[in-house]
Design an enzyme around this catalytic site. Structure first.
Site: not given
Ligand code: M6R
Length: 633
Positions: A2, A27, A87, A113-114, A506, A510, A513, A529, A628
């Site tokens: 958050c 966030r 969040w 936040n936490g 990756e 992307k 997401e 496989h 984020k």
């Molecule tokens: O802040 P961080 O690099 O530790 O975050 C790790 C992942 O949460 C972050 O890379 C996440 O997978 C992204 N949303 C990818 O785009």
């Protein structure tokens, strides 16, 4: 995760809090709220949905106040307050579960936040003491506990409360009886404070403060800040004063804005050439040769402490989450290639619960590389702390100066990417790769697996990357056109071998997401496989092909896709003809050293994901259910 903000000063707090929350919406954005303390006492307004919903609600409430109403009678008037963008973890997104939360009498407000891990026990205890709860959140217990301990001294009540909390928190707290102060405290969740003339601020992240100041205080674990209008005092959790110094933020508010781009994600994709230069250039130097021959280029990591004492390591261990983990997988191939050293890479959430063999007594010990854009990811921090306890030497690669990861590691290598606001990581990924390559080439040189010439050749190739990235970006319309033909394909795979497999993972992340398209990656050799069972005329497979010794194998895989009616796209170098006959579409990247190809080959996939998101009418900056950085498990 958050976002929290707090303001105390001489101006109306609500607009300042809302502007701060806008900067933190990345966030969390399933609900938002503010609490303002003024002449009319403590007023709270909160709403499910994005910040815009809260802004509308506040505007409506103010509009419904009596025309010409006197100061103090409008809702949310006052010169101090707290804000929160959520969040959801405990309790669904709803008005009532939104923060701030208040005690029963409504005089104390808390933003958090936490996660409070022992909230159920505390809730039961408070209920036994007659407290009626309104929300399903873990946070509400904090407001009631502070009230329970309050006898005229808010700081003391907060200190007594945090003794009873287990878990992680960054908290902002205000109390109607003490209108001259905000109390803030953190444990394992980020919090920064800042002061400007006659006002003080707290926030979960620097962008929320930049409009007011670039000199910030990073709170350490269990530190408490007491913000007054004219000063900020810091204490440890036993109430002893702590002297803290400000840190100067090197980027400004403009860098945290969209700067003419429609979305942060597109802006950040475009910032990669500059971010790569900024990450690379300060670490390259000209070195005089000792034998009178021409000066040569070398990598200087001594300034960050990566000196020859690291050269004797017996192994490299890498841990991270999400995109940062994918960078780590590329790192594995890079270290094996340049250094010929055993490498282990794992996702941090697995690593922390395994019983990994880390043995500082091994000849040379382990180099433990921990990667995180935010430097605050809960699993990543836990993995680092475990490795540290077991005696490994820790190198952190992170983008956030002063983050927890940066402060707890033995050595920090910053990705100078600037603020990454979009939830989907792009420039953080490529700059993380650059850091890993720098470290691998340097370590290879220190250990003698690369001689001066080979190291200089690798550096020269690295220096050409930013311009090559620029070239790919200048041809983005081709990817946009392809996306406009393919964005309805809901079965998308990426495949590759070696470095290209890491980039495939990756790329698939992307796409899923930001577009919510089901996409997966597989090592191309695995096609037969299992994954091939899914291939039909509704399938798009993008083959990443930058490892020339494996082109024939990749071409066979592409033929297998085509034979089953799938569409095949290829990402390869501009001079490669191997796929001309088989692929439906080819995206070409400039030729580079094949070990460095991930720095470039990921860019077409980032663009494809972005365009699919936009074409599907989504907001690529704020994908559903994501935040984020994941500061809770
Ligand atoms: O802040 P961080 O690099 O530790 O975050 C790790 C992942 O949460 C972050 O890379 C996440 O997978 C992204 N949303 C990818 O785009």
């Amino acid at each position: 995760m958050c976002g929290i903000v707090g303001y105390i000063g001489g101006e109306e707090a609500a607009p300042i809090l809302l502007r701060g929350l806008q900067k933190l919406e990345y966030r969390g954005y399933d609900s938002a709220g503010i609490a303002v303390l003024g002449e009319a006492g403590l007023k709270v307004c909160k709403s499910k949905g994005r910040l815009a919903a809260l802004e509308e609600k506040i505007a409506l409430e103010n509009a419904s106040a009596l025309p010409g109403a006197a100061r103090g009678t409008l809702s949310l008037e006052g010169t101090m307050g707290l804000g929160h963008t959520r969040w959801a973890t405990h309790g669904e997104p709803s008005d009532v579960n939104s923060h701030p939360h208040t005690d029963v009498s409504g005089k104390i407000a808390v933003v958090h936040n936490g996660i409070i891990e022992n909230h159920a026990k505390l809730r039961a205890w408070l209920k036994d003491h007659g407290v009626a709860f309104r929300s399903e959140t873990d946070t509400e217990v904090i407001a009631h506990l502070i009230d329970f301990h309050y006898n005229g001294d808010l700081l003391r009540a907060v200190m007594e409360t945090i003794q009873r909390l287990e878990g992680s928190y960054a908290l902002g707290i205000i109390c109607e009886n003490e209108p001259d102060r905000i109390i803030a405290v953190r444990r394992e969740s980020p919090l920064v404070a800042g002061a400007a003339a006659g006002s003080s601020f707290i926030a979960s992240d620097v962008p929320a403060l930049l409009e007011h100041t670039r000199d910030v205080y990073y709170l350490d674990d269990r530190e408490i800040a007491v913000l007054f209008r004219d000063r900020i005092e810091f204490y440890n959790d036993e109430g002893q004063p702590v002297l803290k110094e400000t840190a100067r933020v090197s980027w400004d508010a403009a860098e945290a804005e969209k700067g003419g781009y429609e979305h942060f994600m597109l802006k950040e994709i475009h910032e990669q050439p500059r971010a790569l230069v900024d990450t690379l250039r300060p670490r390259i130097r000209n070195e005089e040769s000792t034998d009178g021959s021409a000066p040569f280029r070398s990598i200087n990591l001594e300034e960050i402490g990566f000196d020859s004492s690291w050269a004797g390591a017996g192994r490299v261990v890498i841990a991270a989450c999400g995109t940062a983990w994918h960078a780590g997988v590329v790192g594995k191939y890079a270290f094996e290639h340049y250094v010929r050293i055993p490498v282990e890479v794992d996702v941090a959430s697995e690593f922390r619960y395994r019983n990994p063999v880390l043995d500082p007594a091994n000849p040379g010990g382990d180099i433990f590389i921990i990667i995180s854009q935010s430097g605050e990811t809960a699993d990543t921090l836990a993995a680092m702390r475990m490795a540290k306890k077991k005696g490994a030497r820790i190198v952190a690669i992170t983008n956030v100066v002063g983050s927890t990861l940066a402060r707890e590691a033995d050595l920090v290598m910053y990705t100078w990417a600037g603020p990454e606001i979009a939830v989907a990581s792009t420039k953080a990924f490529t700059t993380q790769l650059m850091c890993l390559y720098l470290m691998a080439v340097r370590l290879g040189f220190l250990r003698g697996t690369l001689d001066g010439e080979a190291s200089a050749a690798a550096i020269e190739a690295m220096e050409k990357i930013p311009q090559a990235a620029e070239k790919i970006l200048s041809e983005k319309e081709k990817i946009q056109r392809f996306a406009s033909r393919q964005f309805n394909k809901t079965k998308v795979f990426y495949m590759g071998r070696l470095f290209d497999y890491a980039v495939s993972m990756e790329s698939a992340l992307k796409l899923k997401e930001v577009s919510y398209i089901h996409s997966e990656a597989f090592a191309a050799g695995e096609l037969k496989h299992g994954p091939i069972a899914l291939v039909d005329q509704h399938t798009l497979v993008t083959a990443i092909c930058t490892q020339s010794r494996l082109f024939d194998k990749m071409d066979s895989n592409i033929k297998e896709i085509k034979a089953r009616g799938g569409t095949a796209a290829v990402i390869t170098y501009e001079d490669v003809t191997a796929f001309d006959e088989t692929a439906d579409e080819i995206f070409r990247i400039p030729r580079t050293d094949e070990s460095l190809s991930p720095l470039l080959s990921v860019i077409p996939s980032q663009l494809y994901a972005y365009y699919c998101s936009v074409l599907r009418g989504l907001d690529p900056d704020r994908p559903r259910n994501l935040a984020k950085s994941v500061t809770v498990e």
